[in-house]
Structures are given as C-alpha cells and as structure tokens.
Design a protein around this motif. Structure first.
Motif, PDB file in Angstrom:
ATOM      1  N   MET B   1       0.843  -1.218   0.000  1.00 54.29           N
ATOM      2  CA  MET B   1       0.000   0.000   0.000  1.00 54.29           C
ATOM      3  C   MET B   1       0.864   1.248   0.000  1.00 54.29           C
ATOM      4  O   MET B   1       0.706   2.157  -0.781  1.00 54.29           O
ATOM      5  N   ASN B   2       1.907   1.217   0.918  1.00 56.59           N
ATOM      6  CA  ASN B   2       2.801   2.358   1.020  1.00 56.59           C
ATOM      7  C   ASN B   2       3.638   2.505  -0.246  1.00 56.59           C
ATOM      8  O   ASN B   2       3.890   3.616  -0.717  1.00 56.59           O
ATOM      9  N   GLU B   3       4.042   1.340  -0.797  1.00 56.45           N
ATOM     10  CA  GLU B   3       4.854   1.333  -2.018  1.00 56.45           C
ATOM     11  C   GLU B   3       4.060   1.944  -3.179  1.00 56.45           C
ATOM     12  O   GLU B   3       4.587   2.757  -3.943  1.00 56.45           O
ATOM     13  N   GLU B   4       2.798   1.571  -3.253  1.00 57.27           N
ATOM     14  CA  GLU B   4       1.919   2.102  -4.295  1.00 57.27           C
ATOM     15  C   GLU B   4       1.791   3.620  -4.157  1.00 57.27           C
ATOM     16  O   GLU B   4       1.811   4.357  -5.145  1.00 57.27           O
ATOM     17  N   HIS B   5       1.713   4.070  -2.894  1.00 56.82           N
ATOM     18  CA  HIS B   5       1.607   5.498  -2.620  1.00 56.82           C
ATOM     19  C   HIS B   5       2.853   6.237  -3.127  1.00 56.82           C
ATOM     20  O   HIS B   5       2.759   7.315  -3.702  1.00 56.82           O
ATOM     21  N   LEU B   6       4.025   5.629  -2.911  1.00 52.03           N
ATOM     22  CA  LEU B   6       5.284   6.237  -3.369  1.00 52.03           C
ATOM     23  C   LEU B   6       5.332   6.307  -4.894  1.00 52.03           C
ATOM     24  O   LEU B   6       5.791   7.307  -5.462  1.00 52.03           O
ATOM     25  N   ILE B   7       4.863   5.259  -5.553  1.00 54.98           N
ATOM     26  CA  ILE B   7       4.849   5.242  -7.031  1.00 54.98           C
ATOM     27  C   ILE B   7       3.962   6.373  -7.539  1.00 54.98           C
ATOM     28  O   ILE B   7       4.344   7.103  -8.458  1.00 54.98           O
ATOM     29  N   VAL B   8       2.790   6.538  -6.919  1.00 55.99           N
ATOM     30  CA  VAL B   8       1.857   7.585  -7.354  1.00 55.99           C
ATOM     31  C   VAL B   8       2.498   8.962  -7.234  1.00 55.99           C
ATOM     32  O   VAL B   8       2.370   9.806  -8.121  1.00 55.99           O
ATOM     33  N   LYS B   9       3.242   9.144  -6.131  1.00 54.42           N
ATOM     34  CA  LYS B   9       3.946  10.423  -5.932  1.00 54.42           C
ATOM     35  C   LYS B   9       4.978  10.646  -7.046  1.00 54.42           C
ATOM     36  O   LYS B   9       5.109  11.737  -7.593  1.00 54.42           O
ATOM     37  N   GLU B  10       5.704   9.582  -7.350  1.00 50.36           N
ATOM     38  CA  GLU B  10       6.749   9.624  -8.384  1.00 50.36           C
ATOM     39  C   GLU B  10       6.115   9.941  -9.750  1.00 50.36           C
ATOM     40  O   GLU B  10       6.647  10.746 -10.519  1.00 50.36           O
ATOM     41  N   VAL B  11       4.970   9.314 -10.002  1.00 48.79           N
ATOM     42  CA  VAL B  11       4.259   9.499 -11.276  1.00 48.79           C
ATOM     43  C   VAL B  11       3.793  10.950 -11.402  1.00 48.79           C
ATOM     44  O   VAL B  11       3.904  11.574 -12.461  1.00 48.79           O
ATOM     45  N   LYS B  12       3.324  11.498 -10.294  1.00 48.26           N
ATOM     46  CA  LYS B  12       2.810  12.871 -10.286  1.00 48.26           C
ATOM     47  C   LYS B  12       3.915  13.856 -10.684  1.00 48.26           C
ATOM     48  O   LYS B  12       3.700  14.765 -11.477  1.00 48.26           O
ATOM     49  N   LYS B  13       5.086  13.618 -10.126  1.00 48.26           N
ATOM     50  CA  LYS B  13       6.229  14.507 -10.440  1.00 48.26           C
ATOM     51  C   LYS B  13       6.649  14.312 -11.900  1.00 48.26           C
ATOM     52  O   LYS B  13       6.885  15.280 -12.619  1.00 48.26           O
ATOM     53  N   ALA B  14       6.716  13.040 -12.318  1.00 49.57           N
ATOM     54  CA  ALA B  14       7.178  12.716 -13.669  1.00 49.57           C
ATOM     55  C   ALA B  14       6.220  13.232 -14.742  1.00 49.57           C
ATOM     56  O   ALA B  14       6.638  13.551 -15.856  1.00 49.57           O
ATOM     57  N   SER B  15       4.927  13.323 -14.389  1.00 47.85           N
ATOM     58  CA  SER B  15       3.955  13.763 -15.394  1.00 47.85           C
ATOM     59  C   SER B  15       4.171  15.224 -15.795  1.00 47.85           C
ATOM     60  O   SER B  15       3.733  15.653 -16.857  1.00 47.85           O
ATOM     61  N   LYS B  16       4.884  15.971 -14.936  1.00 46.81           N
ATOM     62  CA  LYS B  16       5.132  17.389 -15.243  1.00 46.81           C
ATOM     63  C   LYS B  16       6.492  17.618 -15.882  1.00 46.81           C
ATOM     64  O   LYS B  16       6.765  18.705 -16.365  1.00 46.81           O
ATOM     65  N   ASP B  17       7.349  16.608 -15.856  1.00 46.61           N
ATOM     66  CA  ASP B  17       8.690  16.772 -16.410  1.00 46.61           C
ATOM     67  C   ASP B  17       9.091  15.497 -17.152  1.00 46.61           C
ATOM     68  O   ASP B  17       9.275  14.443 -16.533  1.00 46.61           O
ATOM     69  N   ILE B  18       9.232  15.613 -18.469  1.00 43.65           N
ATOM     70  CA  ILE B  18       9.510  14.420 -19.286  1.00 43.65           C
ATOM     71  C   ILE B  18      10.871  13.797 -18.968  1.00 43.65           C
ATOM     72  O   ILE B  18      11.057  12.606 -19.112  1.00 43.65           O
ATOM     73  N   ASN B  19      11.810  14.644 -18.487  1.00 42.49           N
ATOM     74  CA  ASN B  19      13.123  14.089 -18.135  1.00 42.49           C
ATOM     75  C   ASN B  19      13.032  13.198 -16.896  1.00 42.49           C
ATOM     76  O   ASN B  19      13.689  12.162 -16.829  1.00 42.49           O
ATOM     77  N   LEU B  20      12.183  13.624 -15.937  1.00 46.04           N
ATOM     78  CA  LEU B  20      11.956  12.785 -14.757  1.00 46.04           C
ATOM     79  C   LEU B  20      11.245  11.494 -15.166  1.00 46.04           C
ATOM     80  O   LEU B  20      11.528  10.424 -14.624  1.00 46.04           O
ATOM     81  N   ALA B  21      10.332  11.634 -16.148  1.00 46.05           N
ATOM     82  CA  ALA B  21       9.620  10.456 -16.654  1.00 46.05           C
ATOM     83  C   ALA B  21      10.615   9.490 -17.289  1.00 46.05           C
ATOM     84  O   ALA B  21      10.507   8.271 -17.109  1.00 46.05           O
ATOM     85  N   ASP B  22      11.598  10.039 -18.020  1.00 45.00           N
ATOM     86  CA  ASP B  22      12.618   9.211 -18.669  1.00 45.00           C
ATOM     87  C   ASP B  22      13.427   8.443 -17.625  1.00 45.00           C
ATOM     88  O   ASP B  22      13.688   7.239 -17.799  1.00 45.00           O
ATOM     89  N   ILE B  23      13.756   9.150 -16.526  1.00 43.64           N
ATOM     90  CA  ILE B  23      14.519   8.498 -15.447  1.00 43.64           C
ATOM     91  C   ILE B  23      13.674   7.374 -14.824  1.00 43.64           C
ATOM     92  O   ILE B  23      14.164   6.272 -14.578  1.00 43.64           O
ATOM     93  N   MET B  24      12.379   7.682 -14.599  1.00 46.89           N
ATOM     94  CA  MET B  24      11.478   6.697 -13.986  1.00 46.89           C
ATOM     95  C   MET B  24      11.339   5.458 -14.873  1.00 46.89           C
ATOM     96  O   MET B  24      11.326   4.324 -14.391  1.00 46.89           O
ATOM     97  N   ILE B  25      11.278   5.696 -16.191  1.00 48.31           N
ATOM     98  CA  ILE B  25      11.111   4.576 -17.125  1.00 48.31           C
ATOM     99  C   ILE B  25      12.340   3.676 -17.116  1.00 48.31           C
ATOM    100  O   ILE B  25      12.229   2.451 -17.142  1.00 48.31           O
ATOM    101  N   ARG B  26      13.514   4.285 -17.009  1.00 46.10           N
ATOM    102  CA  ARG B  26      14.738   3.469 -16.943  1.00 46.10           C
ATOM    103  C   ARG B  26      14.729   2.595 -15.688  1.00 46.10           C
ATOM    104  O   ARG B  26      15.192   1.463 -15.690  1.00 46.10           O
ATOM    105  N   LYS B  27      14.148   3.194 -14.619  1.00 47.60           N
ATOM    106  CA  LYS B  27      14.044   2.444 -13.357  1.00 47.60           C
ATOM    107  C   LYS B  27      13.067   1.263 -13.492  1.00 47.60           C
ATOM    108  O   LYS B  27      13.299   0.190 -12.950  1.00 47.60           O
ATOM    109  N   TYR B  28      12.003   1.512 -14.235  1.00 45.63           N
ATOM    110  CA  TYR B  28      10.961   0.473 -14.369  1.00 45.63           C
ATOM    111  C   TYR B  28      11.109  -0.343 -15.664  1.00 45.63           C
ATOM    112  O   TYR B  28      10.174  -1.023 -16.063  1.00 45.63           O
ATOM    113  N   LEU B  29      12.288  -0.254 -16.286  1.00 46.43           N
ATOM    114  CA  LEU B  29      12.500  -0.977 -17.541  1.00 46.43           C
ATOM    115  C   LEU B  29      12.284  -2.501 -17.395  1.00 46.43           C
ATOM    116  O   LEU B  29      11.676  -3.120 -18.282  1.00 46.43           O
ATOM    117  N   PRO B  30      12.745  -3.099 -16.280  1.00 47.84           N
ATOM    118  CA  PRO B  30      12.478  -4.556 -16.124  1.00 47.84           C
ATOM    119  C   PRO B  30      10.976  -4.872 -16.144  1.00 47.84           C
ATOM    120  O   PRO B  30      10.569  -5.866 -16.739  1.00 47.84           O
TER     121      PRO B  30
END
Lengths: 258, 242
Positions: B1-30
C-alpha cells in the motif's frame, strides 16, 4: 510525411513534421538528425482544452443515467401492477404495486369499511394483507367455519399472482377451518362471482332504505293531504264565484239572442 | 500500500517533467520488458521495437494516470498491451510494402530488381553527410533555444494540438515572414515581441502568450543558419505568404 528526429532519449524521441508540429515518439533506435516516416507517436490529448462544457456533460451523463434509473425504477415499483377483490361478506378491493406490496385498500361495502378500519397495510405483501384480512374477518365474526371466500382478479394476465394467493390462503386455513376459497379470473362473468347471500344482504339494506323512504313519503303525504284539503276549499270558493259570473254571462247572452 | 503510494507520488512529479519520466522509465525498464515479453511470448531485448513501444506507452501512462484508474502499475501494464496491439496492427498494415527483391523490369533476359536501383555507396555517403549536417544544425538549434531558457521538450509540450489554434499560429508565421524585422527584434531582445505580433497579425494575445515557447522555436528556424530545418518545414510556410 517525413519527420526529423530532433532529440533522442532512452525512452522517447522529439520529432518535427513538415507542418512544423513537434511530437514525442517511441525511440526505435533512432539518432539525432534521422529522417523517419512512420513514427509511433505518443498521443496525449490536451487536458486543458478538453475541459469544455461538453466534457462536463459527458462526465455527468452516467450520474444522470443512474439518477433517472433509480427514480424511474422507484416510480415503476410504486406504480399499480394489479388489483383484486376479496369478498367474504365484507368486500374490499386490494390494489398492489410492482413490488407486490399493497398500495391501497378500498372498501366496497359497509362491512368492508369496518374490516379495514384501523388496519395498516403499509409496506406489506399482498398475500400477508389478504391473510391478515381473512383472520380479521374471522375475529370480527364475518367469517366462520364452513364459510366462503371469493377472490376476483380485476387485472388481466395475473394468473401467477392469483395462484400464489390461493396457495397461501389454502395453507393458512386448511388446518383449522373448512373454508372454501373460490378464485375468479379477470375473464370470469360477474354473475358467477356474485354471491347470493351477499345479494340478500345488499337487498335487505336496499329494502331498509326503501322502507325509510316510504315512511318519509307517508309523512309527506299526510302534510300534502292537509294542504290539498285547504286548497280545495279555497278553490271551491273560487269556482263558485266563477260559476256565478258565468251564469250572469249566460243570462246576458240569452237576452241578446232573444 | 505504502509502495503504491510512493509510485503515485513519483508518477505525479514525472507527469510534469519528461526528463523525470525518462529516469522513472529506466528504473521500471524490467517491468516494461516483463510486460513486453508476456505479450510477444518470448524474450524482450533492449533494441527491440516492442520494448520502445512499451516505453512510450509507459510515458502515456505517466501523463494520463489519475488515482481513479486504480493501481498505477496495472494501468501502465494495460496501456503497454494496448499500444503493442496498435503497433502490431500498424506493422501488419505495412507488411505488404514492396520487397527489395521485387522485379521491376525485364530486358534482355535480365531481371532487374529494386535492389539493383537502391542508392549506391555514394548516395549513402551523401545521406550520412546530410544526417551529420542535420545533427550539427540541431545541436546549434538546441544551444540557441537555451538562450531563450527553452528545451526541445518544452517546445513539444507547448506545440498546439487543436487545428484551430494551429491555424492561428500560421497567421502569426505569415505575418513574420512578411515583416522580417520582427525576427531581428526577437533575436536582439532574446524574447518574443508579443505586442508587435498581436498588433500585426490580429491573433489574440492569449493564444500567442499560451504558445510563446512554440512560436520562439519556429521563428528561430526562420533565422539564418537553419537551412535544413527551414527546408523541412516548408509545408508549413508554403502558401502562407500574403
């Protein structure tokens, strides 16, 4: 349409088309400066431009549909499904809604009125109400062992409802009483349904009314007789005067003729 | 539940900055590769087109996610599968494209195929040179944009999507092409002369201000030194001169 790859990142590329529009697209191992023809474009609708009145209406549509459905269902459930007459000696008409709950009970005669007086039918199933009314009739002495109950459906195509009612009443009464239940469908003639005893009662009631009317008539007649006798005296006096005048006229005429 | 909450926070930030989204995608590449492998029923390798599609679908998930859609990763997985289906359909639509071995002529008992008429080495060299020139021009263009405090991702984000807004942009370009002094003013002040554009083009100030970044980029291309880019967007400029 060709696109120039403007910027390359791990997960996306920025491309420029011949119309001067920039897009994000999937990076299929592209390099900066590549000219490509069939990119896989990241297609995201502009959220700001999507906030039109129409979009709000679209969002509200499911809610409106649910409200309409609930309201409509409520109206439908509360609407009249069928009605039937329960006739013991007291006669009542029972009206039921689509949830098989009794919507209203109407007394068709005086005993019917006393039977349903102070009886609460709210939110009760029609079978329960019929059963309770029969029990009340037994308590109040309208119905006794070896008595008859007649039920006539006033709505077409309610055979299931009628059968269920018959079974319920039969189960309820068979152990303690020897009461016969007559079921009449919508199509059955009213003559078949009418009970002779009931007619007698109704006739008696009518006779009583007639008798009362006659008594009143007698009193009226007596008054009338007095009035008539007085009037006749007056009239007689008037007639005498008229006769006198007529006689005088006749005398004058005879003289002229001569 | 807490992990999901952290992902949502990360997604919120990434949705406003494509470079952050790129970093997040590299993290979630697996995770992306796992979904792709499941779809293609085989191993998902780095250079595969399907993995690229998976990554761009993950971008879409970041941009369009909101909490009403349930778990983010489930939503992302759903979008990845949907885009892979789209890509497969697109691939099959073009599967009838002409093969290099297609015979195009029959003379003197010699079969002439497309392979025989594809660009020679000289042409390929020319292509490489052109590509390098484009890349060089783009590097310069990016550098120039930075002087205006802009990145290419800003331009892509600011590009008009509605046809009507784009028509307004065309009117502004048309005005600038007929009044080159505007470009000089822009280059000197390093900012868009909004007042002059509103007065000259008749397009509302609100539209011009809203798409300021995009206008700067397109007008920069009109200045000297960007011949390849200017040539590329000639469709935009064609017929717009008054």
């Amino acid at each position: 349409m060709t696109y120039i790859v403007m910027e390359v990142k791990t997960s996306y590329v920025v491309i420029l088309d011949e119309d001067g529009k920039f897009y994000y697209a999937a990076n299929m191992n592209y390099h900066v400066g590549d000219k490509i023809e069939k990119p896989f474009i990241l297609n995201i609708e502009d959220k700001k431009e999507n906030k039109s009145l129409l979009s709000y209406i679209y969002k509200l549509t499911p809610i409106a549909l649910v409200v309409c459905l609930v309201f409509g269902l409520n109206v439908y459930n509360n609407s009249v499904l069928a009605s039937f007459i329960l006739k013991i000696n007291p006669e009542v008409e029972i009206i039921i809604d689509h949830r098989n709950r009794v919507k209203d009970i109407v007394a068709n005669n005086n005993d019917g009125f006393y039977l349903i007086q102070d009886y609460d039918h709210q939110q009760k199933d029609y079978k329960v109400v019929t059963e309770e009314l029969v029990n009340r009739a037994l308590e109040l002495g309208y119905l006794d062992d070896n008595g008859n109950i007649s039920i006539k459906m006033l709505t077409k195509g309610m055979e299931d409802l009628s059968n269920e009612l018959n079974v319920t009443l039969d189960n309820s009464l068979k152990d303690d009483y020897n009461i016969t239940i007559y079921m009449y469908d919508y199509d059955d003639e009213l003559d078949d349904f009418d009970d002779d005893n009931d007619n007698d009662d109704l006739d008696e009631l009518d006779d009583k009314d007639d008798q009362d009317d006659n008594d009143l008539d007698d009193i009226d007649d007596m008054d009338d007789e007095d009035d008539i006798s007085n009037d006749q005296e007056d009239l007689d006096d008037g007639d005498d005067e008229l006769n006198d005048i007529e006689e005088d006229d006749n005398d004058d005429n005879d003289e002229e003729d001569n | 539940m807490n992990e999901e909450h952290l992902i949502v926070k990360e997604v919120k930030k990434a949705s406003k900055d494509i470079n952050l989204a790129d970093i997040m995608i590299r993290k979630y590449l697996p995770f992306i590769k796992k979904e792709v492998a499941h779809f293609i029923n085989g191993p998902a390798l780095d250079n595969m087109d399907e993995v690229s599609i998976g990554m761009i679908a993950f971008h879409e998930a970041i941009k369009t996610y909101d909490s009403s859609r349930g778990s983010f990763l489930n939503y992302a997985a759903l979008l990845i599968r949907s885009r892979l289906i789209d890509f497969t359909k697109m691939y099959y639509r073009h599967k009838d494209d002409v093969s290099l071995d297609t015979k195009i002529d029959m003379k003197d008992d010699h079969d002439l195929t497309l392979k025989d008429v594809i660009p020679s080495k000289e042409d390929l060299n020319k292509e490489v040179i052109e590509k390098n020139a484009t890349a060089q021009e783009l590097t310069e263009f990016k550098h120039n944009l930075q002087e205006y405090g802009l990145k290419l991702s800003d331009i892509a984000d600011n590009c008009p999507k509605q046809a009507r807004t784009f028509d307004s942009m065309k009117i502004v370009f048309s005005y600038v092409l007929n009044n080159p002094d505007i470009l000089k003013i822009m280059m000197n002040k390093k900012q868009l002369p909004i007042k002059d554009l509103v007065k000259g083009s008749g397009v509302s100030k609100k539209i011009i201000e809203r798409h300021r970044k995009y206008l700067v980029a397109i007008l920069l291309i009109q200045t000297n030194g960007y011949d390849i880019l200017r040539d590329h967007i000639k469709v935009l400029m064609k017929g717009e001169r008054v």
